[in-house]
Design a protein around this motif. Structure first.
Motif, short mmCIF file in Angstrom:
data_model
loop_
_atom_site.label_atom_id
_atom_site.label_comp_id
_atom_site.label_asym_id
_atom_site.label_seq_id
_atom_site.Cartn_x
_atom_site.Cartn_y
_atom_site.Cartn_z
N LEU A 116 0.81 -1.28 -0.22
CA LEU A 116 0.04 0.02 0.05
C LEU A 116 0.86 1.25 -0.12
O LEU A 116 0.72 2.19 -0.31
N ALA A 117 2.08 1.16 0.45
CA ALA A 117 2.97 2.22 0.66
C ALA A 117 3.11 3.16 -0.79
O ALA A 117 2.90 4.33 -0.82
N ARG A 118 3.14 2.42 -1.75
CA ARG A 118 3.52 3.21 -3.11
C ARG A 118 2.23 3.86 -3.67
O ARG A 118 2.18 4.62 -4.52
N LYS A 119 1.17 3.60 -3.07
CA LYS A 119 -0.15 4.41 -3.14
C LYS A 119 -0.72 5.51 -2.33
O LYS A 119 -1.65 6.20 -2.46
N LEU A 120 0.39 5.60 -1.09
CA LEU A 120 -0.09 6.49 -0.23
C LEU A 120 0.23 8.28 -0.83
O LEU A 120 1.07 8.37 -1.40
N TYR A 121 -0.79 8.98 -0.44
CA TYR A 121 -0.85 10.48 -0.67
C TYR A 121 -1.19 11.27 0.48
O TYR A 121 -1.67 12.37 0.45
N SER A 122 -1.53 10.59 1.68
CA SER A 122 -2.20 11.06 2.82
C SER A 122 -1.17 10.95 3.84
O SER A 122 -0.74 9.92 4.58
N LEU A 123 -0.83 12.00 4.53
CA LEU A 123 0.09 12.10 5.86
C LEU A 123 -0.59 11.47 6.95
O LEU A 123 0.02 10.46 7.77
N PRO A 124 -2.01 11.52 7.45
CA PRO A 124 -2.53 10.79 8.54
C PRO A 124 -2.34 9.47 8.30
O PRO A 124 -1.89 8.38 9.26
N TRP A 125 -2.46 8.90 7.18
CA TRP A 125 -2.63 7.35 6.73
C TRP A 125 -1.26 6.99 6.76
O TRP A 125 -1.05 5.78 7.47
N SER A 126 -0.24 7.78 6.63
CA SER A 126 1.16 7.46 6.53
C SER A 126 1.59 7.08 7.96
O SER A 126 2.27 6.24 8.25
N ILE A 127 1.15 7.90 8.76
CA ILE A 127 1.40 8.01 10.24
C ILE A 127 1.00 6.75 10.92
O ILE A 127 1.29 5.89 11.43
N ALA A 128 -0.34 6.31 10.56
CA ALA A 128 -1.24 5.27 10.85
C ALA A 128 -0.58 3.94 10.78
O ALA A 128 -0.51 3.02 11.52
N LEU A 129 -0.32 3.75 9.20
CA LEU A 129 0.31 2.75 8.70
C LEU A 129 1.70 2.44 9.35
O LEU A 129 2.15 1.02 9.37
#
Length: 198
Positions: A116-129
């Protein structure tokens, strides 16, 4: 894994109008591309994961060296203490008969998050994951390298609140990451940075 990606709401291809996507200036040149923005979010994910993993690993090393086979240390009277135990089950001591199954689940979670990391564009989701990844890696390290054997190792737990199960920093990271994901989902924020309304 593909099913997990579908449920989490991440599209295979970023939308053209996503925040940070390429925009043209008045002179016709590209002002900013979405790829650098996405790379920064991935960097945040792995930085959070590395921080959570390092804290968990260091804390467990100290606990094994200084606290195991010793009397518990009271932190806030009898409401909170540090007590070293070995947990063959899941978080908070659940399911000790299914150590191998929990090991496989943890490994699968790690693989899904990395995909999923290659599809991330959200900072809050980056922190959560990132918190989920760091916590999963912390406990998986115990499963692999601690006794009684590979993929059957017991996790080191030491945080013991009164009237509650004993846990560790990896468990805390997983729970906090999971709570943040639930909150983001309720707000309609997807990992790709888009906001949807049901």
């Amino acid at each position: 894994m593909a099913e997990a990606e579908r449920i989490i709401g991440t599209p295979d291809t970023p939308d053209a109008d996503r925040d940070g996507q390429e925009t043209a200036g008045t002179d016709g040149t590209a002002a900013e591309t979405g790829r650098p923005r996405g790379k920064r979010r991935v960097a945040v994910l792995f930085a959070v994961a590395a921080f959570a993993y390092a804290l968990d690993l260091i804390s467990k090393m100290i606990v094994v060296a200084k606290l195991e086979h010793h009397e518990p240390i009271e932190i806030i009277g009898d409401w909170l203490r540090f007590e070293a135990i070995r947990n063959a089950g899941a978080a908070f001591g659940f399911g000790e008969a299914f150590t191998v199954i929990f090991t496989v689940i943890a490994a699968s979670v790690i693989v899904v998050i990395i995909r999923l990391a290659r599809k991330l564009y959200s900072l809050p989701w980056s922190i959560a994951l990132g918190m989920l990844l760091g916590g999963a890696l912390g406990n998986l390290t115990d499963r692999i390298f601690r006794s009684p054997g590979v993929f059957q190792g017991a996790v080191v737990d030491f945080i013991a609140p009164k009237h509650f199960a004993v846990f560790n920093l990896a468990d805390s990271a997983i729970v906090c990451g999971g709570i943040l994901i639930v909150l983001l989902s309720f707000r309609g924020l997807d990992p790709d940075g888009t906001v949807h309304k049901d």
